[in-house]
Design a protein around this motif. Structure first.
Motif, PDB file in Angstrom:
ATOM      1  N   ARG A 108       0.934  -1.039  -0.068  1.00  0.00           N
ATOM      2  CA  ARG A 108      -0.003   0.024   0.023  1.00  0.00           C
ATOM      3  C   ARG A 108       0.928   1.169  -0.005  1.00  0.00           C
ATOM      4  NH1 ARG A 108      -5.081   1.187   4.207  1.00  0.00           N
ATOM      5  NH2 ARG A 108      -5.240   3.121   3.720  1.00  0.00           N
ATOM      6  N   ILE A 109       1.140   1.671  -1.214  1.00  0.00           N
ATOM      7  CA  ILE A 109       2.438   2.727  -1.329  1.00  0.00           C
ATOM      8  C   ILE A 109       1.778   4.000  -1.001  1.00  0.00           C
ATOM      9  CG2 ILE A 109       3.881   3.680  -3.045  1.00  0.00           C
ATOM     10  CD1 ILE A 109       3.904   1.072  -4.546  1.00  0.00           C
ATOM     11  N   GLU A 110       2.428   4.845  -0.360  1.00  0.00           N
ATOM     12  CA  GLU A 110       2.222   6.466  -0.130  1.00  0.00           C
ATOM     13  C   GLU A 110       1.834   7.167  -1.526  1.00  0.00           C
ATOM     14  OE1 GLU A 110       4.499  10.407   1.141  1.00  0.00           O
ATOM     15  OE2 GLU A 110       5.219   8.372   1.935  1.00  0.00           O
ATOM     16  N   GLY A 111       0.667   7.706  -1.211  1.00  0.00           N
ATOM     17  CA  GLY A 111       0.019   8.574  -2.394  1.00  0.00           C
ATOM     18  C   GLY A 111       1.421   9.378  -3.055  1.00  0.00           C
ATOM     19  N   GLY A 112       1.582   9.263  -4.312  1.00  0.00           N
ATOM     20  CA  GLY A 112       2.410  10.065  -5.010  1.00  0.00           C
ATOM     21  C   GLY A 112       3.759   9.378  -5.288  1.00  0.00           C
ATOM     22  N   ALA A 113       4.031   8.379  -4.520  1.00  0.00           N
ATOM     23  CA  ALA A 113       5.213   7.603  -4.558  1.00  0.00           C
ATOM     24  C   ALA A 113       5.079   6.421  -5.536  1.00  0.00           C
ATOM     25  CB  ALA A 113       5.794   7.222  -3.231  1.00  0.00           C
TER      26      ALA A 113
END
Length: 225
Positions: A108-113
């Motif tokens: 669950r990747i940090e938004g924008g990364a």
């Protein structure tokens, strides 16, 4: 897509039996009834580790024998090369722990990364690791090749996923079964199932009236041989 309740791993499974499948938010421990619930047919599509979930928590969650399809862990943007290497090290250890259990890892990747982390995995040839969509996801196209699961909110706009033809599980945080059914119904009406990505070339689409699939004579009406 199928909406499934996302509840605490400490929750009593008894009131959720009718759901048939639930995703668990790891809360440091597991209610003792979950093992029996799984043996009786309850499905656990995913176990979601907390925001700052550790390697040890991931290994512990896998050790309960709940047979989740996915173990979801959060991946912040690596600020340095060293942080990127640490992320890869965690993934390698969890992949080893999950080996033979039938559980895959989803980030669950940090938004924008998204593109940055996906590129890091690509360079490390970590094809065994997939992705979990969430409301802050900014670049879903960077994840499309291994988008395995998702988690949403009652107000989430899932049209970007529909455009991609996503039709798998979507976890919805739930307080109780009745509230979950109400919220899931609203989402189902707003986001009806899709069969094909919106940008699929016309030549790849099935023949027949719009919205109708035509199977060969050796297939029955349910699309099975």
């Amino acid at each position: 897509m199928r909406f499934v309740p996302l509840i605490s791993s400490r929750s009593d499974p008894g009131e959720w039996v009718a759901a048939g499948a639930v995703a668990l938010a790891w809360d440091g421990d597991v209610h003792g009834g979950w093992g029996q619930a799984v043996r009786r047919g309850m499905a656990i599509p995913a176990i979601h580790l907390p925001q700052n979930g550790t390697l040890e928590e991931g290994v512990e969650a896998l050790g309960w024998g709940l047979n989740p399809d996915f173990l979801v862990l959060c991946a912040p943007r690596p600020a340095t090369r060293e942080e990127g290497f640490r992320l890869l090290g965690r993934l390698e250890a969890l992949l080893e722990a999950a080996s033979g259990r039938g559980t895959k890892l989803a980030l669950r990747i940090e938004g924008g990364a998204e593109a940055e982390v996906a590129d890091l995995l690509r360079q490390a040839r970590a094809e065994a690791v997939g992705f979990c969509w969430h409301p802050a996801t900014a670049d879903v196209d960077a994840l499309v090749d291994r988008l395995w699961c998702g988690v949403c909110e009652p107000s989430s706009d899932l049209r970007p996923l529909q455009r991609l033809g996503y039709r798998w599980d979507m976890a919805l945080p739930a307080r109780d079964p009745e509230a979950f059914r109400r919220e899931a119904t609203v989402l189902e009406v707003a986001h009806p199932p899709v069969l094909f990505p919106a940008d699929l070339p016309p030549v790849a689409r099935p023949a027949g009236p719009e919205g109708e699939l035509v199977f060969g004579r050796h297939w029955n009406s349910e699309g099975r041989p």
